[in-house]
Design a protein around this motif. Sequence first.
Motif, short mmCIF file in Angstrom:
data_model
loop_
_atom_site.label_atom_id
_atom_site.label_comp_id
_atom_site.label_asym_id
_atom_site.label_seq_id
_atom_site.Cartn_x
_atom_site.Cartn_y
_atom_site.Cartn_z
N LYS A 185 27.07 17.45 105.50
CA LYS A 185 27.16 17.65 104.05
C LYS A 185 28.61 17.94 103.68
O LYS A 185 29.34 18.54 104.47
N PRO A 186 29.03 17.53 102.48
CA PRO A 186 28.22 16.91 101.43
C PRO A 186 28.18 15.38 101.50
O PRO A 186 27.73 14.74 100.56
N TYR A 187 28.64 14.80 102.61
CA TYR A 187 28.81 13.35 102.66
C TYR A 187 27.54 12.64 103.12
O TYR A 187 27.58 11.80 104.01
N TRP A 188 26.44 13.00 102.50
CA TRP A 188 25.16 12.36 102.79
C TRP A 188 24.86 11.22 101.81
O TRP A 188 23.91 10.48 102.00
N LEU A 189 25.64 11.09 100.77
CA LEU A 189 25.23 10.24 99.66
C LEU A 189 25.49 8.76 99.88
O LEU A 189 24.61 7.93 99.68
N PHE A 204 25.47 19.76 94.36
CA PHE A 204 26.67 20.05 93.58
C PHE A 204 27.68 18.91 93.70
O PHE A 204 28.37 18.57 92.74
N TYR A 205 27.77 18.32 94.89
CA TYR A 205 28.68 17.20 95.10
C TYR A 205 28.28 16.03 94.21
O TYR A 205 29.14 15.41 93.55
N PHE A 206 26.98 15.73 94.17
CA PHE A 206 26.50 14.64 93.33
C PHE A 206 26.77 14.94 91.85
O PHE A 206 27.21 14.07 91.10
N GLU A 207 26.50 16.17 91.43
CA GLU A 207 26.75 16.53 90.04
C GLU A 207 28.23 16.44 89.69
O GLU A 207 28.58 16.10 88.56
N SER A 208 29.09 16.73 90.67
CA SER A 208 30.53 16.61 90.43
C SER A 208 30.92 15.15 90.19
O SER A 208 31.73 14.84 89.30
N GLN A 232 40.41 14.24 93.82
CA GLN A 232 40.97 15.54 93.45
C GLN A 232 39.97 16.34 92.61
O GLN A 232 39.78 17.54 92.83
N PHE A 233 39.29 15.68 91.69
CA PHE A 233 38.32 16.33 90.82
C PHE A 233 37.20 16.95 91.65
O PHE A 233 36.80 18.10 91.45
N VAL A 234 36.67 16.18 92.61
CA VAL A 234 35.55 16.65 93.43
C VAL A 234 35.99 17.77 94.37
O VAL A 234 35.28 18.76 94.55
N GLU A 235 37.18 17.63 94.96
CA GLU A 235 37.65 18.65 95.90
C GLU A 235 37.88 19.99 95.21
O GLU A 235 37.72 21.05 95.82
N GLU A 236 38.22 19.97 93.94
CA GLU A 236 38.43 21.21 93.20
C GLU A 236 37.13 21.98 92.99
O GLU A 236 37.14 23.18 92.73
N LYS A 237 35.99 21.29 93.11
CA LYS A 237 34.70 21.96 92.96
C LYS A 237 34.38 22.84 94.16
O LYS A 237 33.62 23.80 94.05
N ALA A 238 34.92 22.49 95.31
CA ALA A 238 34.85 23.33 96.53
C ALA A 238 33.42 23.75 96.87
O ALA A 238 33.15 24.90 97.11
N SER A 239 32.50 22.79 96.91
CA SER A 239 31.13 23.08 97.35
C SER A 239 30.68 22.00 98.31
O SER A 239 30.92 20.81 98.10
N ASN A 268 32.79 12.50 81.98
CA ASN A 268 33.99 13.02 81.30
C ASN A 268 35.14 12.03 81.25
O ASN A 268 36.12 12.26 80.54
N THR A 269 35.03 10.94 82.01
CA THR A 269 36.14 9.98 82.10
C THR A 269 35.92 8.75 81.24
O THR A 269 36.86 8.25 80.61
N TYR A 270 34.69 8.28 81.18
CA TYR A 270 34.43 7.03 80.47
C TYR A 270 34.19 7.28 78.98
O TYR A 270 33.46 8.21 78.61
N PRO A 271 34.81 6.48 78.13
CA PRO A 271 34.75 6.73 76.67
C PRO A 271 33.36 6.53 76.08
O PRO A 271 33.13 6.92 74.93
N GLU A 272 32.44 5.94 76.82
CA GLU A 272 31.09 5.75 76.30
C GLU A 272 30.33 7.07 76.17
O GLU A 272 29.30 7.15 75.50
#
Length: 268
Positions: free
Chosen positions: A193-197, A25-29, A13-20, A36-40
Motif C-alpha cells: 500500500k498504497p500502490y494497489w490501485l 486516502f490515496y484514491f481520494e487524493s 507532488q499533490f499526492v505525496e503531500e497527503k502523506a497517507s 480541483n484541476t479540470y475546469p469542468e
Amino acid sequence: MDKLNRAPEKLIQFVEEKASKRVGFYFESLLSYVLNTYPEFDVIAEHLQVHHEGKTLGEIDFIYRDMNTNEVVHLEVAVKFYLGSEAWMNQTLPLRHWLGPMINDRLDLKTSHLTNHQSQISHSPVFQDYAQTNKLPIPTHQSVLLVGYLFRNPNQHLSLPSGSAKEQDHRWFTLSSANEQLNKQHSYIILNKPYWLSKHHQKDNNLLFDQASLFNEVKKIMSKWHRPVLIASIDNQSDDGSLHHYTEDSRFFIVPDNWGGLSKPSQP
C-alpha cells in the motif's frame, strides 16, 4: 488525461503531500486532484464533517458543481478489494460472500452503507440546516463511485456481481496451494500500500522474486502478520532502447491456510 500521463509531476507532488499510505486516502487524493484541476468541476467542499447537537452525523466526501450542467453533486467514493468465498454464500444476501482480506469488510455491507447512509446525508434536514448556516449550496444530485478489484479462487465457481468489469478475473490461493499455481517462468512482486490501485510496472528487476523466493517471502510475512498478501505476476519484459520494462500481467492474493473466509461464518 493523456496530458496528465505525459507530465504527472504536479499530481505526484499533490499526492505525496497527503502523506497517507491507506489505499482509500490515496484514491481520494487522486480524485481530489482531478476535481480541483479540470475546469469542468468546481469543488465546493471535501471531507465535510456534518455536526448536529454535538454529534457527527457523517462526513461527505465531495460536493462539487458540474460546470457543464450547473448541477451540484454530492459524491461518495470508495475503493475496495474483495475475495469471493463459497462458504459465505447466502441467498438472501447475494453480495455477502465478497470479503475484505481481513474479513472486517464485505461488499454487501459497503454498498448498503454507501447507498443508504453516506449518500443520503445531504438529503437530511440536519445537513440542509448546516448548509444554510454555512452558506453552502444544497446538492441536486447524489452519486456513489465504488471501484476496486474482485478476486476468485480457481476451485470455486462464483459469478461476478452484476455491473462488474468483464476483465475482472483476478485470483486468490491458499498458502499451501500457491506453489502449484505459480509459474516458474514468471517473476513476481509483492504489492504494498498504497500502490494497489494501478497496474504495476518498473524499469529494472529490483524487488522481483522468482517462484521459490516469493513463496519463502510470503511465508515469512504470514508468520509475522498473519494476513493475505497481494502479488503481481510479471510476465512481459519488452526492450525499450537499452532498458527493460517489467509490467504486471495479473495479480492475486495468497491467503493463510486458516484464513477466515475459508470457513462458514458464525452468524447466518
